[in-house]
Scaffold this motif. Sequence first.
Motif, mmCIF file in Angstrom:
data_model
loop_
_atom_site.group_PDB
_atom_site.id
_atom_site.type_symbol
_atom_site.label_atom_id
_atom_site.label_comp_id
_atom_site.label_asym_id
_atom_site.label_seq_id
_atom_site.Cartn_x
_atom_site.Cartn_y
_atom_site.Cartn_z
ATOM 1 N N ASN A 1 0.820 -1.227 0.000
ATOM 2 C CA ASN A 1 0.000 0.000 0.000
ATOM 3 C C ASN A 1 0.849 1.270 0.000
ATOM 4 N N HIS A 2 2.138 1.117 -0.199
ATOM 5 C CA HIS A 2 3.038 2.266 -0.074
ATOM 6 C C HIS A 2 3.971 2.327 -1.277
ATOM 7 N N PRO A 3 3.403 2.613 -2.432
ATOM 8 C CA PRO A 3 4.194 2.512 -3.666
ATOM 9 C C PRO A 3 5.397 3.449 -3.732
ATOM 10 N N LYS A 4 5.293 4.619 -3.139
ATOM 11 C CA LYS A 4 6.428 5.556 -3.209
ATOM 12 C C LYS A 4 7.589 5.070 -2.339
ATOM 13 N N HIS A 5 7.248 4.583 -1.145
ATOM 14 C CA HIS A 5 8.302 3.994 -0.301
ATOM 15 C C HIS A 5 8.963 2.818 -1.036
ATOM 16 N N LEU A 6 8.103 1.994 -1.629
ATOM 17 C CA LEU A 6 8.601 0.778 -2.281
ATOM 18 C C LEU A 6 9.469 1.113 -3.498
ATOM 19 N N ALA A 7 9.078 2.167 -4.221
ATOM 20 C CA ALA A 7 9.809 2.500 -5.453
ATOM 21 C C ALA A 7 11.275 2.842 -5.165
ATOM 22 N N VAL A 8 11.524 3.605 -4.100
ATOM 23 C CA VAL A 8 12.926 3.942 -3.801
ATOM 24 C C VAL A 8 13.674 2.715 -3.287
ATOM 25 N N LEU A 9 12.967 1.871 -2.546
ATOM 26 C CA LEU A 9 13.604 0.639 -2.067
ATOM 27 C C LEU A 9 13.976 -0.266 -3.246
ATOM 28 N N GLU A 10 13.051 -0.400 -4.185
ATOM 29 C CA GLU A 10 13.337 -1.222 -5.372
ATOM 30 C C GLU A 10 14.506 -0.628 -6.164
ATOM 31 N N ALA A 11 14.564 0.703 -6.199
ATOM 32 C CA ALA A 11 15.645 1.346 -6.960
ATOM 33 C C ALA A 11 17.011 1.006 -6.371
ATOM 34 N N VAL A 12 17.117 1.009 -5.037
ATOM 35 C CA VAL A 12 18.436 0.694 -4.445
ATOM 36 C C VAL A 12 18.725 -0.801 -4.504
ATOM 37 N N ALA A 13 17.660 -1.605 -4.401
ATOM 38 C CA ALA A 13 17.866 -3.059 -4.505
ATOM 39 C C ALA A 13 18.404 -3.407 -5.888
ATOM 40 N N LYS A 14 17.818 -2.776 -6.879
ATOM 41 C CA LYS A 14 18.287 -3.006 -8.252
ATOM 42 C C LYS A 14 19.720 -2.485 -8.418
ATOM 43 N N GLY A 15 19.956 -1.286 -7.872
ATOM 44 C CA GLY A 15 21.276 -0.662 -8.021
ATOM 45 C C GLY A 15 22.389 -1.475 -7.378
ATOM 46 N N ILE A 16 22.110 -2.092 -6.240
ATOM 47 C CA ILE A 16 23.152 -2.849 -5.540
ATOM 48 C C ILE A 16 23.242 -4.270 -6.107
ATOM 49 N N GLU B 1 29.849 -10.369 -4.613
ATOM 50 C CA GLU B 1 31.210 -10.908 -4.693
ATOM 51 C C GLU B 1 31.518 -11.636 -3.374
ATOM 52 N N LYS B 2 32.347 -12.661 -3.451
ATOM 53 C CA LYS B 2 32.651 -13.472 -2.264
ATOM 54 C C LYS B 2 33.163 -12.585 -1.119
ATOM 55 N N GLY B 3 32.607 -12.801 0.050
ATOM 56 C CA GLY B 3 33.042 -12.037 1.221
ATOM 57 C C GLY B 3 32.320 -10.722 1.411
ATOM 58 N N ARG B 4 31.482 -10.370 0.448
ATOM 59 C CA ARG B 4 30.748 -9.102 0.575
ATOM 60 C C ARG B 4 29.283 -9.379 0.901
ATOM 61 N N HIS B 5 28.685 -8.489 1.661
ATOM 62 C CA HIS B 5 27.324 -8.703 2.144
ATOM 63 C C HIS B 5 26.542 -7.398 2.072
ATOM 64 N N ARG B 6 25.219 -7.548 1.974
ATOM 65 C CA ARG B 6 24.398 -6.376 1.685
ATOM 66 C C ARG B 6 23.294 -6.147 2.719
ATOM 67 N N GLY B 7 22.916 -4.897 2.827
ATOM 68 C CA GLY B 7 21.811 -4.540 3.709
ATOM 69 C C GLY B 7 20.988 -3.429 3.084
ATOM 70 N N LEU B 8 19.718 -3.377 3.496
ATOM 71 C CA LEU B 8 18.770 -2.407 2.940
ATOM 72 C C LEU B 8 18.143 -1.569 4.049
ATOM 73 N N ALA B 9 17.697 -0.377 3.672
ATOM 74 C CA ALA B 9 16.865 0.425 4.571
ATOM 75 C C ALA B 9 16.085 1.439 3.750
ATOM 76 N N GLN B 10 14.901 1.768 4.232
ATOM 77 C CA GLN B 10 14.109 2.822 3.591
ATOM 78 C C GLN B 10 13.357 3.576 4.664
ATOM 79 N N ILE B 11 13.035 4.833 4.381
ATOM 80 C CA ILE B 11 12.167 5.597 5.289
ATOM 81 C C ILE B 11 11.642 6.817 4.544
ATOM 82 N N MET B 12 10.617 7.418 5.106
ATOM 83 C CA MET B 12 10.085 8.659 4.553
ATOM 84 C C MET B 12 10.142 9.723 5.648
ATOM 85 N N GLY B 13 10.657 10.890 5.287
ATOM 86 C CA GLY B 13 10.710 11.984 6.253
ATOM 87 C C GLY B 13 11.076 13.273 5.560
ATOM 88 N N PHE B 14 10.796 14.395 6.201
ATOM 89 C CA PHE B 14 11.063 15.719 5.628
ATOM 90 C C PHE B 14 10.455 15.833 4.233
#
Lengths: 156, 720
Positions: B553-568, B575-588
């Motif tokens: 129900n939050h397409p704008k929040h999701l869109a930026v999250l999808e953008a970084v997921a795709k980007g990373i 790559e071996k030994g490398r690991h990933r994390g995600l975060a999203q929020i809305m403010g200001f």
Amino acid sequence: MARLNINGTTREIEVDPDTPLLWVLREQAGLTGSKYGCGVAQCGACTVHIDGNPVRSCVLPVSGLTAEQKITTIEGLSKDGSHPVQQAWLKLDVPQCGYCQSGMIMAAAALLQTNPKPTDADIDAHITNICRCGTYNRVREAIKQAAAGLPAKQST
Amino acid sequence: MSITTPVSRRSFLIGSASAIGGLSLGFHVPFAGAAPAKTAQEVNAWVVVQPDDTVVIRIARSEMGQGTLTGLAQLVAEELECDWSKVTTEYPTPGQNLARNRVWGNFSTGGSRGIRESHEYVRQGGAVAREMLISAAAAQWKVPANECFAANSVITHRPSNRKVTFGKVATAAASVTPPKDVALKDPKQWKIAGKPLARLDTVDKLTGKQIYGTDLQLPGMLNATVRACPHFGGKVKSFDAAAITSRKGVRKVLQIDDATLAVVADTWWQAKTAMDALPVVWDEGPNKDMSSESIAEMLKGGLEAQDAFVQTTVGDAPGTLAKAKKTISAVYAYPYQNHATMEPMNATARYTPEKCEVWVPTQNGEASLAAAAEAAGLPVEKCEVYKLHLGGGFGRRGMQDYVRQAVLIAKQMPGTPIKMIWTREEDMLHGMYHPTTQCKLTGALDDEGNLTALHMRISGQSILAAVRPQGMQGGKDPVVFQGLNLTGDEGHLGYTVPNLLIDHAMRNPAVPPGFWRGVNLNQNAVYMECFIDELAHAAGVDPLQFRRKLMKNHPKHLAVLEAVAKGIGWETPAEKGRHRGLAQIMGFGSYVAAAAEVSVTDGQLKIHRIVAATDAGHIVNPAQVERQVEGSFVYGLSAALFGECTVQGGRMVEDNFHTYQVMKMAEMPAVETHIVPSGGFWGGVGEPTIAVAAPAVLNALFAATGKRIRTLPLKKHSLA
């Protein structure tokens, strides 16, 4: 009394010999481009060159300097902002608030003087100035562009 | 740019500061030595046109590196249809704003509001000025105004192809009755706004010519520094002025309030060293036993307390949690942070019984004016403030304690301008600190791994209670819940949780809090985004998949999250030994997300890459947005990796950058910024991304090590 060669001119300056070079530059020589950030050689905003070497002027008493040593400040790096480092900075529109940038530019110019083609590791090791706005990645890119001596791409 | 001497800068500053109705304290060297003030014509409050067609755009908000000066000028210029290459800017003074019925609106520069709060009226200012210039040209030609148009600072009469530049008709335009409600352009038609233009304030920052507050020189000026009792709530018990009055250069040693001493000398270095030598005995006051441990204990009590302000409720979270088969619970904590602007607090004041003037880097010129008037004991009409570019603000320079101090010193030496500069130590010990909070989160998962209930209890300090009590709502501080509301620009949650309770047990230690870039969004994003990651792992679901289910129900929040997921490259192995994390929020007002890629070798964290995405609705200058997003990782990750102000004996321990470590070049990761504006709204840019920096890295760190870091900063934890 101190005799100092600042940006190519030798001056006699009436000052307590314990005074750090930074404050002599700022308060007696009227050169305020070098900034006070920490006073303990941590942040690098006060970086100037002495005989081409980068020095944190906030902890250097003028009594430790002779008139033979050439002091260069941001005001003396070039007459018109044309030093390759300043030009690269301009092309990449590096500064944000700008307060740390005189020191950054002086540190970068000194690095390129001794190491014309620095690697990322060289830049990490030599550019230890603090910027709170977060210009580091553009500082790095500008150093590389200045090193390359190539026309920098337009900032976007 | 010509090189000007300090002397010519000085006369420029004074000359322009006293000019009335024309230029106020200018900040562009092109004016130095020239006298444009005499011939420049104000078309309206926002636009001044000089005979040579230079356009001076008035900027009410403060420039502190965030680029608002350039962005606001672009918005005015866009509507004005002027030649961007001939644009320069100036700050109107707060006194002029008051005298002109606040024609420039709000001067306050914080909360990422510079553009998002004023875009409409500054564009109107440009559009109205354009119409006035066109009317003046049409009248001169005796043709209907609707047969004329403006472009690139030239007005053209379409049928006859007659042309005239803005500079030639500015004087006549000034007496044209301003039209009301001029239609503004659709952002799709923008030619100047929306473009990645270079900043207007770069050149002087490369040559040392930019004048900051610390650099100001006025004739007859003396220099001062202060030392206030380092113990919060403490006072001066005694001091021995006689011990330092005979030192070279010292002019005056004085106490300006219960807690604060000042030394005035010929030079700042003399004042500073005299202050260092001044024997002082402090009355440590009522908080001398306060420590980080006692504060943590106080906040811990709030995690289970009954006295909580409820902000967000959906369904029945406590009931659902009580009945749930599987619950997960965790406690997080966020420490005090200092703004640590590179330029220490400073202000220059000149007081006489008839007039008090202050030159100051401030985020709120009007608040500075009010503070000056109060400290001077003069009516506000007899005071004036001249704003200077800030050497960093980050929220600290919205507070006016340092303005008050400068005026109180100047008041003791009438007629003499006093430049007061804090030492870095004073700056670190007398911050308006990012508040400290703890948070307990409890979530329930059903058999399919769905989040069925969440209770988020925040315990800790309210900023508003201390600095803006009029903003409180029946004792509740609504700003505590930034990013956690169900609706609203200041941050609504991007997750739909069927049973949700978010509340706050207010616990206010005797440490002065303030708005610190990103404000409460910072810790709220750590709490929520790391805990969502914990829930995903507990449910055995990929953190991106887990979030997607909650974000339908939050397409704008999701869109930026999808953008970084795709980007990373989230869907492909790192790559071996490398690991990933995600975060999203809305403010200001904006939607932001970050993805981090890290490795940990021999207990050493390396952040290889950050991908960030921002949807601020309309984007006024993508180049500046990119810089703000990049810079947000320096500010946010400095806090996450190193930032902590420790309280011992009722005072801060860290007093300079050797103990208050911040990020440097070697720690700085590559940042890839995706600007994904969806249009239709105006969001802020300077702050929101800071909030996602820490949780993205902490979640990646968990992926790398299996260690869940819940207490910042990271430097306190072993990653081996």
